[in-house]
Write an enzyme that holds these catalytic residues in place. Structure first.
Site, PDB file in Angstrom:
ATOM      1  CG  ASP A 175      -1.746   1.283   1.300  1.00 38.48           C
ATOM      2  OD1 ASP A 175      -2.537   1.542   0.394  1.00 38.48           O
ATOM      3  OD2 ASP A 175      -1.550   2.047   2.265  1.00 38.48           O
ATOM      4  NE  ARG A 182      -4.555   5.104  -4.957  1.00 40.89           N
ATOM      5  CZ  ARG A 182      -5.135   5.042  -3.771  1.00 40.89           C
ATOM      6  NH1 ARG A 182      -4.603   4.308  -2.807  1.00 40.89           N
ATOM      7  NH2 ARG A 182      -6.241   5.725  -3.537  1.00 40.89           N
TER       8      ARG A 182
END
Length: 453
Positions: A175, A182
């Site tokens: 993540d 992202r």
């Protein structure tokens, strides 16, 4: 297996298998896939989305990219709560001790783990942008250590029934890698990627059940109710596919929650709630969220019983005692609970006056959060320093009557150079009209309630 083929497959709208998603996540974690291929796949997800099976597979792959905490030797139900972020949202700091107190035999905070029906392992984040962070708020308590090792995390949880820490390097490292990409490739907003990011970290806590508080409104990331409901449904379905009990509440963030915005100020408001006072909207939401945690954890059989138990834990002082134990166990100065003046205090307070008489018809919630950040209460970049004393105290909220020249907000600040721009923004954040607006429901919808127990 080649990354380019998987990028093309998702670009063309096909469903990736569990093995293919695992390949991509392994490549991100181990550094065997270049950033440009991962970024291309993320953009394909933005355009094409993910199926429920893909969402669950991505969440599980990210979850198992690092350590999954094993609390199987704790016979209590492990229940957590997650909020998608907002302004003035300090509910975690109320409900963690409330549920810990209610989950202990006889309300005794020093009970052995075998005597607890529920415990709350809570891994939280820091504030970024206009939203506040639970960790930053906790660190306004002198000495409070949110950077515990997993062994220390277990010890506090066993002793107190709840523990509040930040994400450790062992938790969902995929993540961390994918979020960094992202953030710089305009792919943060995908509900599928948001779901995988949140749920992988929450599942890594070793929990049995999760209550989600998905915000919608001007101060939320999901400003459109339909978008909030879609994300909530996605997270509920993903959690249930992974064998967890999950429920999501869609809650209003068109104005700040409570009246205080800023780290030490919000701790002060938490103390007010735990002493039986505080703003009604904050009390209402804390009772609702705690009730769902009690219900999903099997402590009660109905939501009404859960709310009654939450109210009882505050009225008897057991929740305050539980918070005191956690603060002490994590190295903090628990005397702030008896003397909130020991919290950081701003040197200056500047009132914002109403420009006209009437009713507060709207508060531009995101701008309130930005104003607090401008004063030093939040961050634009994760490396920015926090001023724990900076923030705002709202004297008026939506629907309140106000007279011209009356104070609608107090600005708490230390850096005088930041005040003019902050006051200018705040002056545009409160709308005053001739009639009070209709009341809005704080809890707008509940998703996943059927079969939640």
């Amino acid at each position: 297996m080649r990354a380019v083929d998987l990028i093309r497959k998702k670009r063309d709208g096909a469903e990736l298998s569990r093995e293919e998603i695992q390949f991509l996540v392994d490549g991100a974690t181990r550094g065997t896939l270049p950033d440009y291929q991962l970024a291309a796949w993320l953009m394909a997800v933005i355009w094409r989305g993910l199926t429920p099976a893909e969402s669950a597979a991505l969440t599980e792959a990210m979850l198992h990219s690092g350590k999954v905490i094993d609390f199987s030797d704790f016979p209590c139900a492990k229940v957590d709560k997650h909020s998608t972020g907002g302004v003035g949202d300090k509910t975690s700091l109320v409900i963690a001790p409330v549920v810990a107190a209610g989950g202990s035999a006889g309300g005794m905070q020093t009970s052995a783990k075998g005597q607890r029906s529920i415990c709350v392992p809570m891994i939280s984040g820091r504030g970024l942008g206009h939203t506040g962070g639970t960790l930053d708020k906790l660190e306004s308590i002198a000495g409070f250590n949110v950077n515990l090792s997993l062994a220390e995390f277990r010890d506090v949880l066993e002793k107190c029934g709840c523990a509040l820490i930040g994400q450790t390097p062992e938790i969902a490292p995929a993540d961390k890698k994918l979020y960094a990409l992202r953030d710089v490739t305009a792919t943060v907003e995908s509900p599928f990627l948001i779901c995988a990011s949140i749920m992988s970290k929450k599942m890594a806590e070793g929990i049995d059940a999760l209550v989600l508080d998905v915000k919608t409104g001007s101060g939320a990331f999901m400003k459109n109710p339909a978008d909030a409901e879609f994300l909530a449904g996605l997270m509920v379905e993903t959690g249930k596919r992974m064998g967890k009990k999950v429920v999501a509440l869609i809650t209003d963030m068109d104005q700040p929650l409570g009246r205080k915005v800023g780290n030490a100020l919000e701790i002060e408001e938490v103390i007010e709630i735990l002493n039986g006072g505080g703003p009604p909207d904050l009390r209402e939401l804390c009772d609702e969220l705690a009730a769902w945690m009690f219900l999903l954890g099997g402590r009660v059989s109905t939501l009404t019983e859960g709310k009654q138990l939450a109210v009882e834990m505050i009225a008897t002082g057991r929740a305050l005692d539980a918070f005191r134990e956690v603060i002490r166990a994590q190295g903090g100065d628990a005397s702030v609970l008896d003397d909130p003046s020991r919290l950081p205090r701003a040197k200056h307070v500047e009132p914002l006056k109403a420009s006209a008489s009437g009713y507060i018809t709207a508060i531009r919630c995101e701008q309130i959060g930005i104003a607090s950040m401008m004063l030093g209460g939040g961050r634009e970049k994760i490396t920015d320093a926090i001023d724990p004393a900076a923030g705002l105290v709202l004297k008026k909220k939506v629907g309140d009557r106000v007279e011209a020249g009356e104070t609608i907000c107090d600005v708490h600040y230390n850096a005088a150079a930041r005040l003019p721009d902050t006051l200018s923004l705040l002056a545009k954040s409160f709308e005053i009209g001739s009639e009070a607006p209709p009341a809005r429901s704080l809890v707008q919808k509940i998703i996943g309630a059927e079969g939640a127990t």
